[in-house]
Design a protein around this motif. Structure first.
Motif, PDB file in Angstrom:
ATOM      1  N   ALA A   1      34.291 -19.659  24.821  1.00  0.00           N
ATOM      2  CA  ALA A   1      34.371 -18.299  24.283  1.00  0.00           C
ATOM      3  C   ALA A   1      34.516 -18.271  22.770  1.00  0.00           C
ATOM      4  N   LEU A   2      35.512 -18.964  22.222  1.00  0.00           N
ATOM      5  CA  LEU A   2      35.905 -18.745  20.828  1.00  0.00           C
ATOM      6  C   LEU A   2      35.880 -19.992  19.959  1.00  0.00           C
ATOM      7  N   ASP A   3      35.441 -21.115  20.476  1.00  0.00           N
ATOM      8  CA  ASP A   3      35.493 -22.365  19.715  1.00  0.00           C
ATOM      9  C   ASP A   3      34.398 -22.398  18.649  1.00  0.00           C
ATOM     10  N   ALA A   4      34.809 -22.345  17.385  1.00  0.00           N
ATOM     11  CA  ALA A   4      33.843 -22.347  16.284  1.00  0.00           C
ATOM     12  C   ALA A   4      33.192 -23.712  16.092  1.00  0.00           C
ATOM     13  N   LYS A   5      33.739 -24.757  16.695  1.00  0.00           N
ATOM     14  CA  LYS A   5      33.173 -26.094  16.571  1.00  0.00           C
ATOM     15  C   LYS A   5      32.242 -26.453  17.723  1.00  0.00           C
ATOM     16  N   ASN A   6      32.152 -25.571  18.704  1.00  0.00           N
ATOM     17  CA  ASN A   6      31.244 -25.790  19.837  1.00  0.00           C
ATOM     18  C   ASN A   6      29.995 -24.947  19.638  1.00  0.00           C
ATOM     19  N   PRO A   7      28.856 -25.556  19.320  1.00  0.00           N
ATOM     20  CA  PRO A   7      27.632 -24.772  19.080  1.00  0.00           C
ATOM     21  C   PRO A   7      27.207 -23.929  20.270  1.00  0.00           C
TER      22      PRO A   7
ATOM     23  N   LEU B   1      42.010 -15.697  23.232  1.00  0.00           N
ATOM     24  CA  LEU B   1      41.331 -15.231  24.433  1.00  0.00           C
ATOM     25  C   LEU B   1      42.297 -14.723  25.491  1.00  0.00           C
ATOM     26  N   LEU B   2      43.376 -15.451  25.743  1.00  0.00           N
ATOM     27  CA  LEU B   2      44.298 -15.057  26.799  1.00  0.00           C
ATOM     28  C   LEU B   2      45.001 -13.749  26.463  1.00  0.00           C
ATOM     29  N   ARG B   3      45.307 -13.553  25.191  1.00  0.00           N
ATOM     30  CA  ARG B   3      45.954 -12.311  24.790  1.00  0.00           C
ATOM     31  C   ARG B   3      44.985 -11.138  24.912  1.00  0.00           C
ATOM     32  N   TYR B   4      43.734 -11.347  24.539  1.00  0.00           N
ATOM     33  CA  TYR B   4      42.737 -10.282  24.621  1.00  0.00           C
ATOM     34  C   TYR B   4      42.380  -9.994  26.077  1.00  0.00           C
ATOM     35  N   GLY B   5      42.289 -11.049  26.891  1.00  0.00           N
ATOM     36  CA  GLY B   5      41.925 -10.907  28.296  1.00  0.00           C
ATOM     37  C   GLY B   5      40.546 -11.465  28.573  1.00  0.00           C
ATOM     38  N   ILE B   6      40.454 -12.392  29.505  1.00  0.00           N
ATOM     39  CA  ILE B   6      39.192 -13.083  29.766  1.00  0.00           C
ATOM     40  C   ILE B   6      38.144 -12.123  30.318  1.00  0.00           C
ATOM     41  N   SER B   7      38.497 -11.376  31.356  1.00  0.00           N
ATOM     42  CA  SER B   7      37.539 -10.439  31.947  1.00  0.00           C
ATOM     43  C   SER B   7      37.143  -9.356  30.954  1.00  0.00           C
ATOM     44  N   ARG B   8      38.118  -8.884  30.200  1.00  0.00           N
ATOM     45  CA  ARG B   8      37.836  -7.862  29.186  1.00  0.00           C
ATOM     46  C   ARG B   8      36.878  -8.416  28.131  1.00  0.00           C
ATOM     47  N   PHE B   9      37.078  -9.668  27.735  1.00  0.00           N
ATOM     48  CA  PHE B   9      36.206 -10.281  26.741  1.00  0.00           C
ATOM     49  C   PHE B   9      34.772 -10.403  27.253  1.00  0.00           C
ATOM     50  N   CYS B  10      34.610 -10.859  28.483  1.00  0.00           N
ATOM     51  CA  CYS B  10      33.268 -11.012  29.048  1.00  0.00           C
ATOM     52  C   CYS B  10      32.556  -9.672  29.146  1.00  0.00           C
ATOM     53  N   GLU B  11      33.285  -8.639  29.547  1.00  0.00           N
ATOM     54  CA  GLU B  11      32.694  -7.300  29.610  1.00  0.00           C
ATOM     55  C   GLU B  11      32.309  -6.814  28.216  1.00  0.00           C
ATOM     56  N   TRP B  12      33.136  -7.108  27.231  1.00  0.00           N
ATOM     57  CA  TRP B  12      32.836  -6.708  25.855  1.00  0.00           C
ATOM     58  C   TRP B  12      31.541  -7.358  25.374  1.00  0.00           C
ATOM     59  N   VAL B  13      31.375  -8.650  25.638  1.00  0.00           N
ATOM     60  CA  VAL B  13      30.150  -9.350  25.206  1.00  0.00           C
ATOM     61  C   VAL B  13      28.928  -8.722  25.870  1.00  0.00           C
TER      62      VAL B  13
ATOM     63  N   TRP C   1      29.867  -8.897  15.316  1.00  0.00           N
ATOM     64  CA  TRP C   1      30.407 -10.116  14.702  1.00  0.00           C
ATOM     65  C   TRP C   1      31.800  -9.869  14.116  1.00  0.00           C
ATOM     66  N   LEU C   2      32.011  -8.720  13.479  1.00  0.00           N
ATOM     67  CA  LEU C   2      33.327  -8.412  12.931  1.00  0.00           C
ATOM     68  C   LEU C   2      34.363  -8.299  14.043  1.00  0.00           C
ATOM     69  N   GLU C   3      34.003  -7.659  15.132  1.00  0.00           N
ATOM     70  CA  GLU C   3      34.912  -7.564  16.275  1.00  0.00           C
ATOM     71  C   GLU C   3      35.164  -8.938  16.884  1.00  0.00           C
ATOM     72  N   MET C   4      34.133  -9.783  16.905  1.00  0.00           N
ATOM     73  CA  MET C   4      34.287 -11.136  17.435  1.00  0.00           C
ATOM     74  C   MET C   4      35.344 -11.908  16.650  1.00  0.00           C
ATOM     75  N   ARG C   5      35.326 -11.773  15.348  1.00  0.00           N
ATOM     76  CA  ARG C   5      36.316 -12.472  14.522  1.00  0.00           C
ATOM     77  C   ARG C   5      37.725 -11.943  14.788  1.00  0.00           C
ATOM     78  N   ASP C   6      37.848 -10.646  15.011  1.00  0.00           N
ATOM     79  CA  ASP C   6      39.163 -10.080  15.344  1.00  0.00           C
ATOM     80  C   ASP C   6      39.665 -10.618  16.685  1.00  0.00           C
ATOM     81  N   ILE C   7      38.780 -10.699  17.662  1.00  0.00           N
ATOM     82  CA  ILE C   7      39.161 -11.226  18.976  1.00  0.00           C
ATOM     83  C   ILE C   7      39.585 -12.686  18.859  1.00  0.00           C
ATOM     84  N   ALA C   8      38.842 -13.450  18.063  1.00  0.00           N
ATOM     85  CA  ALA C   8      39.193 -14.866  17.867  1.00  0.00           C
ATOM     86  C   ALA C   8      40.576 -14.989  17.250  1.00  0.00           C
ATOM     87  N   GLY C   9      40.935 -14.049  16.363  1.00  0.00           N
ATOM     88  CA  GLY C   9      42.269 -14.078  15.765  1.00  0.00           C
ATOM     89  C   GLY C   9      43.360 -13.773  16.772  1.00  0.00           C
ATOM     90  N   GLN C  10      43.071 -12.913  17.735  1.00  0.00           N
ATOM     91  CA  GLN C  10      44.055 -12.590  18.772  1.00  0.00           C
ATOM     92  C   GLN C  10      44.238 -13.730  19.763  1.00  0.00           C
TER      93      GLN C  10
END
Length: 316
Positions: free
Chosen positions: A77-83, A127-139, A116-125
């Motif tokens: 989901a959020l790993d900046a080092k995983n292409p 994944l577990l805090r934001y919610g996995i299912s919520r994140f997938c629905e957002w994408v 992309w701006l929202e993605m960076r905010d989510i990465a700062g929060q």
């Protein structure tokens, strides 16, 4: 159109489609991992499925050493080092969109930039805090919004065609890989949805929902969920938007509309792929073996992508 511009448009849409597909895959694996497990009982095999589908198992193990639910979910989901992560896909899509800012509409640019701006905010929060299912629905929702903005605002010119090419190449590959992975887990030779009928039912249901095809299945088939019907639905039905045939049909149509003789190899390959799928019956697929048939067609989709690249996206 300059090949560089065409390439950026093509990859912009491929990366957005890939992000959505990864979200769908991750959501399915996560939800199934929460079900009661046979054997080890911890759900790690289910969570490892995205690693196997995307070919990133070795990369994950090299960095993390063992399967761990939280690290694995973050890896995709959020790993900046995983292409192969959703984060990197959206970052790459935004970079490509910025490069062709003058060839896409304001609505398209604002959608992808805000994503992309929202993605960076989510990465700062986290994944577990934001919610996995919520994140997938957002994408998924952000991808839907981008496609809607594209369809509703851009001129039907070469830019539009290359955007759609990227979407449908990526979608065809994803459908094949997801079906193959689920079929291998459940066993195509077994009658019914699997050895454990309850778990098999939920596995097949999850696959269909991941590909937005569950309602289509219930409308077209009265039988219980089984590998034969699901394979026919996802491979050979042109009225199912994410099926292989639907993707091949669109790819062939788009390529036939692009001008210039240099695209003939890709045009011919797309037409051959469409005809090959259109005039194949499900019994012929099963006679070959579903895994072997899918593997063969993953290769054909890859060859078509390479032909598109060499025909249109390489600088002369």
């Amino acid at each position: 159109m300059l090949s560089r511009t065409a390439s950026d448009l093509y990859w912009m849409s491929r990366y957005l489609e890939r992000a959505e597909n990864l979200a769908r895959m991750l959501e399915v694996s996560y939800s199934l991992s929460l079900m009661p497990q046979s054997g080890r009982g911890d759900g790690r095999d289910e969570l490892a499925m995205p690693l196997l589908i995307t070919g990133t198992l070795d990369a994950y193990l090299e960095r993390h050493g063992e399967l761990h639910a939280e690290r694995l979910l973050n890896f995709f989901a959020l790993d900046a080092k995983n292409p192969a992560s959703i984060y990197c896909c959206l970052e790459a899509a935004r970079a490509a969109a910025h490069a062709v800012r003058g060839r896409i509409t304001t609505d398209m640019w604002e959608n992808i930039n805000s994503t992309w701006l929202e993605m960076r905010d989510i990465a700062g929060q986290g994944l577990l805090r934001y919610g996995i299912s919520r994140f997938c629905e957002w994408v998924k929702n952000r991808s839907h919004l981008f496609r809607g903005a594209t369809f509703g605002t851009i001129m039907r010119n070469d830019a539009y065609h290359f955007i759609r090419l990227g979407t449908y190449i990526e979608r065809a590959d994803n459908t094949l890989r997801l079906l193959d992975a689920r079929n291998q887990v459940l066993g195509a030779a077994e009658e019914g949805p699997g050895g454990d009928s309850a778990r098999g039912y939920y596995q097949w249901t999850a696959l269909l929902r991941a590909l937005s095809a569950f309602e289509g299945y219930t409308e077209l088939y009265r039988d219980a969920l089984n590998a034969r019907n699901i394979a026919e639905l996802l491979l050979l039905r042109e009225d199912v938007p994410r099926s292989l045939l639907a993707c091949a049909e669109v790819l062939s149509l788009i390529l036939s509309e692009l001008p210039g003789a240099n695209g003939r190899p890709a045009q011919r390959m797309a037409a051959e792929l469409e005809a090959r799928v259109r005039y194949t019956g499900i019994d012929e697929v099963l006679d070959v073996g579903l895994h072997d048939w899918i593997t063969d067609h993953i290769g054909l989709v890859r060859q078509l992508a390479n032909a598109i690249h060499s025909s249109y996206l390489e600088a002369a």
